[in-house]
Design an enzyme around this catalytic site. Structure first.
Site, short mmCIF file in Angstrom:
data_model
loop_
_atom_site.label_atom_id
_atom_site.label_comp_id
_atom_site.label_asym_id
_atom_site.label_seq_id
_atom_site.Cartn_x
_atom_site.Cartn_y
_atom_site.Cartn_z
N ARG A 72 -17.54 7.50 -25.43
CA ARG A 72 -18.02 6.12 -25.56
C ARG A 72 -16.97 5.09 -25.17
NH1 ARG A 72 -19.68 7.07 -31.49
NH2 ARG A 72 -19.26 9.29 -31.20
N GLU A 109 -13.19 12.80 -38.53
CA GLU A 109 -14.02 12.74 -39.74
C GLU A 109 -14.83 14.03 -39.86
OE1 GLU A 109 -16.28 9.14 -39.27
OE2 GLU A 109 -16.38 8.84 -41.43
O1 LIG Z 1 -10.95 7.31 -35.68
P1 LIG Z 1 -11.43 8.73 -35.62
O2 LIG Z 1 -11.64 9.33 -36.99
O3 LIG Z 1 -10.54 9.58 -34.79
O4 LIG Z 1 -12.89 8.76 -34.97
C1 LIG Z 1 -13.29 7.96 -33.89
C2 LIG Z 1 -13.79 8.78 -32.72
O5 LIG Z 1 -14.98 9.51 -33.07
C3 LIG Z 1 -16.00 9.25 -32.09
O6 LIG Z 1 -15.95 10.12 -31.02
P2 LIG Z 1 -16.39 11.65 -31.10
O7 LIG Z 1 -15.20 12.48 -31.41
O8 LIG Z 1 -17.56 11.77 -32.02
O9 LIG Z 1 -16.78 11.99 -29.60
P3 LIG Z 1 -17.87 11.45 -28.54
O10 LIG Z 1 -17.54 10.00 -28.23
O11 LIG Z 1 -17.64 12.33 -27.37
O12 LIG Z 1 -19.23 11.60 -29.17
C4 LIG Z 1 -15.68 7.87 -31.62
O13 LIG Z 1 -16.28 7.59 -30.36
C5 LIG Z 1 -14.18 7.87 -31.57
O14 LIG Z 1 -13.69 8.39 -30.35
N1 LIG Z 2 -19.52 6.89 -38.44
C1 LIG Z 2 -19.35 7.10 -37.14
N2 LIG Z 2 -20.26 6.66 -36.25
C2 LIG Z 2 -20.09 6.86 -34.91
N3 LIG Z 2 -19.04 7.51 -34.41
C3 LIG Z 2 -18.12 7.97 -35.25
N4 LIG Z 2 -16.95 8.63 -35.06
C4 LIG Z 2 -16.38 8.86 -36.25
N5 LIG Z 2 -17.13 8.35 -37.24
C5 LIG Z 2 -18.22 7.80 -36.65
#
Ligand SMILES: O=P(O)(O)OC[C@H]1O[C@H](OP(=O)(O)OP(=O)(O)O)[C@H](O)[C@@H]1O
Ligand SMILES: Nc1ncnc2[nH]cnc12
Length: 191
Positions: A72, A109
């Site tokens: 994202r 998370e």
């Molecule tokens: O601050 P943090 O606890 O590290 O979490 C934040 C990250 O989690 C989500 O990505 P995700 O790992 O779900 O991957 P994606 O964007 O590929 O779905 C979000 O887009 C951040 O990159």
């Molecule tokens: N609550 C949340 N929603 C979307 N992306 C995330 N990445 C980590 N936590 C998230």
């Protein structure tokens, strides 16, 4: 709350941006209030305002690198890079980049993951920002910071559309400033 710190207190764009984000309870697992930015992207004004706010902040800060975190962070990061005239460097999940990479592991998370960056994408002394959609624990952004610093870049700031308020107490961003537009919403008020 972040409006107190991001210089946008009273800016009506923030409320519209916040309301354009869909909240999906218990996705991808129980207890997570998932903040879905795909609905923000469907709203041209919300998407443009988001990018404009970041471009206004970074256009005069001599930034030559915008690093975006998969997946994202690519959407916002590449738009901001075009807007400020910087290069865009994708920080990707494992085994997606074809060239030589350096990597950093981190915890999330909901699990653990790893980010990779192409060797040679960034030169020593370049000024960089790291962009993502959301910061929760800060683990992902920290991995991004470490990659850029290993390549010799100076990370000026991290920027996210959404930030959990607790991130401020977590000190995980290796001392780097964090610029956040809105807090997560707890309930789905508009979809
Ligand atoms: O601050 P943090 O606890 O590290 O979490 C934040 C990250 O989690 C989500 O990505 P995700 O790992 O779900 O991957 P994606 O964007 O590929 O779905 C979000 O887009 C951040 O990159
Ligand atoms: N609550 C949340 N929603 C979307 N992306 C995330 N990445 C980590 N936590 C998230």
């Amino acid at each position: 709350m972040f409006a107190e710190e991001n210089g946008l207190k009273g800016d009506p764009r923030l409320q519209h941006i916040s309301q354009s984000i869909r909240v999906v309870p218990h996705f991808p697992k129980n207890g997570i209030m998932f903040q879905d930015i795909t609905t923000l992207l469907l709203d041209h004004k919300a998407f443009k305002d988001t990018v404009d706010i970041f471009v206004d902040r970074y256009r005069d800060m001599h930034i030559s690198v915008v690093a975006g975190i998969e997946a994202r962070g690519f959407v916002f990061g590449s738009s901001v890079a075009l807007g400020i005239g910087a290069k865009f460097v994708p920080l990707r999940k494992p085994r997606k980049l074809p060239g030589e990479v350096i990597y950093e592991k981190y915890s999330l998370e909901y699990g653990t993951d790893c980010l990779e960056m192409h060797v040679g994408a960034v030169q020593t002394g370049e000024r960089a920002i790291v962009i993502d959609d959301l910061v929760a624990t800060g683990g992902t952004l920290s991995a991004g910071i470490r990659l850029l610093e290993r390549a010799g870049a100076e990370v000026v700031e991290c920027a996210c559309v959404i930030g959990v308020p607790e991130v401020k107490g977590r000190c995980k961003l290796l001392g780097k400033p964090l610029y956040v537009l809105v807090e997560p919403r707890q309930v789905d008020q508009c979809f």
